[in-house]
Design an enzyme around this catalytic site. Structure first.
Site, PDB file in Angstrom:
ATOM      1  N   ASP A  45       0.627  -1.134  -0.123  1.00  0.00           N
ATOM      2  CA  ASP A  45       0.037   0.088  -0.099  1.00  0.00           C
ATOM      3  C   ASP A  45       1.148   1.264   0.078  1.00  0.00           C
ATOM      4  O   ASP A  45       2.048   1.169   0.769  1.00  0.00           O
ATOM      5  CB  ASP A  45      -0.890  -0.086   1.431  1.00  0.00           C
ATOM      6  CG  ASP A  45      -2.124   0.955   1.172  1.00  0.00           C
ATOM      7  OD1 ASP A  45      -3.332   0.678   0.855  1.00  0.00           O
ATOM      8  OD2 ASP A  45      -1.873   2.189   1.154  1.00  0.00           O
ATOM      9  N   ASN A  91     -12.834  -3.046   2.946  1.00  0.00           N
ATOM     10  CA  ASN A  91     -13.483  -2.069   3.021  1.00  0.00           C
ATOM     11  C   ASN A  91     -14.655  -2.017   1.989  1.00  0.00           C
ATOM     12  O   ASN A  91     -14.441  -2.411   0.713  1.00  0.00           O
ATOM     13  CB  ASN A  91     -13.007  -0.726   3.051  1.00  0.00           C
ATOM     14  CG  ASN A  91     -11.786  -0.518   4.068  1.00  0.00           C
ATOM     15  OD1 ASN A  91     -12.179  -1.006   5.393  1.00  0.00           O
ATOM     16  ND2 ASN A  91     -10.576  -0.079   3.801  1.00  0.00           N
ATOM     17  N   VAL A 141     -11.099   2.884  -3.145  1.00  0.00           N
ATOM     18  CA  VAL A 141     -10.556   2.487  -4.850  1.00  0.00           C
ATOM     19  C   VAL A 141     -11.866   1.505  -5.086  1.00  0.00           C
ATOM     20  O   VAL A 141     -11.877   0.524  -4.600  1.00  0.00           O
ATOM     21  CB  VAL A 141      -9.238   1.808  -4.582  1.00  0.00           C
ATOM     22  CG1 VAL A 141      -9.037   1.375  -5.927  1.00  0.00           C
ATOM     23  CG2 VAL A 141      -8.217   3.094  -4.504  1.00  0.00           C
ATOM     24  N   HIS A 154     -10.266  -5.153  -3.293  1.00  0.00           N
ATOM     25  CA  HIS A 154      -8.955  -5.493  -2.778  1.00  0.00           C
ATOM     26  C   HIS A 154      -8.835  -5.765  -1.196  1.00  0.00           C
ATOM     27  O   HIS A 154      -9.807  -5.377  -0.354  1.00  0.00           O
ATOM     28  CB  HIS A 154      -8.178  -4.307  -2.753  1.00  0.00           C
ATOM     29  CG  HIS A 154      -8.530  -3.095  -2.163  1.00  0.00           C
ATOM     30  ND1 HIS A 154      -9.540  -2.502  -3.129  1.00  0.00           N
ATOM     31  CD2 HIS A 154      -8.300  -2.357  -1.019  1.00  0.00           C
ATOM     32  CE1 HIS A 154      -9.939  -1.148  -2.493  1.00  0.00           C
ATOM     33  NE2 HIS A 154      -9.396  -1.114  -1.174  1.00  0.00           N
ATOM     34  N   HIS A 179      -7.024  -5.878   2.158  1.00  0.00           N
ATOM     35  CA  HIS A 179      -6.081  -5.604   2.961  1.00  0.00           C
ATOM     36  C   HIS A 179      -5.146  -6.389   3.785  1.00  0.00           C
ATOM     37  O   HIS A 179      -5.974  -7.267   4.606  1.00  0.00           O
ATOM     38  CB  HIS A 179      -6.348  -4.277   3.936  1.00  0.00           C
ATOM     39  CG  HIS A 179      -6.868  -2.851   3.024  1.00  0.00           C
ATOM     40  ND1 HIS A 179      -5.892  -1.817   3.058  1.00  0.00           N
ATOM     41  CD2 HIS A 179      -7.905  -2.624   2.719  1.00  0.00           C
ATOM     42  CE1 HIS A 179      -6.587  -0.803   2.304  1.00  0.00           C
ATOM     43  NE2 HIS A 179      -7.974  -1.387   2.247  1.00  0.00           N
TER      44      HIS A 179
HETATM   45  P1  5GP Z   1      -9.631   1.466   0.478  1.00  0.00           P
HETATM   46  O1  5GP Z   1     -10.008   2.567   1.300  1.00  0.00           O
HETATM   47  O2  5GP Z   1     -10.457   1.324  -1.134  1.00  0.00           O
HETATM   48  O3  5GP Z   1     -10.253   0.110   0.997  1.00  0.00           O
HETATM   49  O4  5GP Z   1      -8.280   1.133   0.147  1.00  0.00           O
HETATM   50  C1  5GP Z   1      -7.548   1.791  -0.995  1.00  0.00           C
HETATM   51  C2  5GP Z   1      -6.145   1.646  -0.635  1.00  0.00           C
HETATM   52  O5  5GP Z   1      -5.422   1.831  -1.717  1.00  0.00           O
HETATM   53  C3  5GP Z   1      -5.666   2.570   0.354  1.00  0.00           C
HETATM   54  O6  5GP Z   1      -5.106   2.106   1.544  1.00  0.00           O
HETATM   55  C4  5GP Z   1      -4.454   3.569  -0.408  1.00  0.00           C
HETATM   56  O7  5GP Z   1      -3.379   3.880   0.413  1.00  0.00           O
HETATM   57  C5  5GP Z   1      -4.100   2.575  -1.452  1.00  0.00           C
HETATM   58  N1  5GP Z   1      -3.725   3.024  -2.749  1.00  0.00           N
HETATM   59  C6  5GP Z   1      -4.486   4.178  -3.365  1.00  0.00           C
HETATM   60  N2  5GP Z   1      -3.659   4.571  -4.080  1.00  0.00           N
HETATM   61  C7  5GP Z   1      -2.653   3.742  -4.405  1.00  0.00           C
HETATM   62  C8  5GP Z   1      -1.609   3.735  -5.459  1.00  0.00           C
HETATM   63  O8  5GP Z   1      -1.568   4.439  -6.318  1.00  0.00           O
HETATM   64  N3  5GP Z   1      -0.726   2.718  -5.318  1.00  0.00           N
HETATM   65  C9  5GP Z   1      -0.684   1.689  -4.013  1.00  0.00           C
HETATM   66  N4  5GP Z   1       0.224   0.870  -3.893  1.00  0.00           N
HETATM   67  N5  5GP Z   1      -1.787   1.877  -3.281  1.00  0.00           N
HETATM   68  C10 5GP Z   1      -2.716   2.836  -3.584  1.00  0.00           C
END
Ligand code: 5GP
Length: 115
Positions: free
Chosen positions: A31, A88, A97, A101, A103
């Site tokens: 991340d 999430n 996003v 995914h 985590h």
């Molecule tokens: P969500 O909040 O959708 O469950 O998690 C999205 C995750 O994607 C977040 O923890 C955020 O830091 C990570 N993330 C967003 N953009 C990027 C990116 O461009 N590269 C990487 N490696 N992680 C990302």
């Protein structure tokens, strides 16, 4: 054809990421904004939007994501110390996003309940 998601672009090497594992069904990378010493994302290559939009047809890939968490925890050396998996979903779930995914958080004692 729909625009690629951010995570499809990472899987296709159009956006760089620190990839730790991949196979024919998923990819795992670090991340960009880690919330623990180890913070990995496991992403299906298929652009499933979120858990609430999955169907019985997704049973195999959903199982595969968890089995990959097991595999990566051993590969990266935190299987014994422990880890947390999080998905999430939607606004209240903190989803940012819209490409499913998992985590994986590890490397420190995690609090419960989460914030
Ligand atoms: P969500 O909040 O959708 O469950 O998690 C999205 C995750 O994607 C977040 O923890 C955020 O830091 C990570 N993330 C967003 N953009 C990027 C990116 O461009 N590269 C990487 N490696 N992680 C990302």
């Amino acid at each position: 054809m729909a625009d690629k998601t951010l995570f499809e672009k990472i899987a296709d090497r159009e956006i760089p990421a620190d990839i730790v594992y991949e196979d024919d069904q998923c990819i795992c990378f670090r991340d960009i904004n880690p919330q623990a010493p180890v913070h990995l994302l496991i992403v299906p290559r298929k652009p499933i939007t979120r858990i609430s939009e999955t169907t019985d047809h997704d049973a195999n890939i959903l199982g595969h994501l968890l089995l990959t968490a097991n595999k990566v925890s051993k590969q990266e050396g935190f299987a014994e110390s422990g880890f947390r998996t999080v998905i999430n979903n939607g606004n209240d779930g903190g989803e940012e996003v819209p490409h499913l995914h998992l985590h994986i958080l590890a490397g420190r004692k995690l609090n419960w309940p989460p914030g």
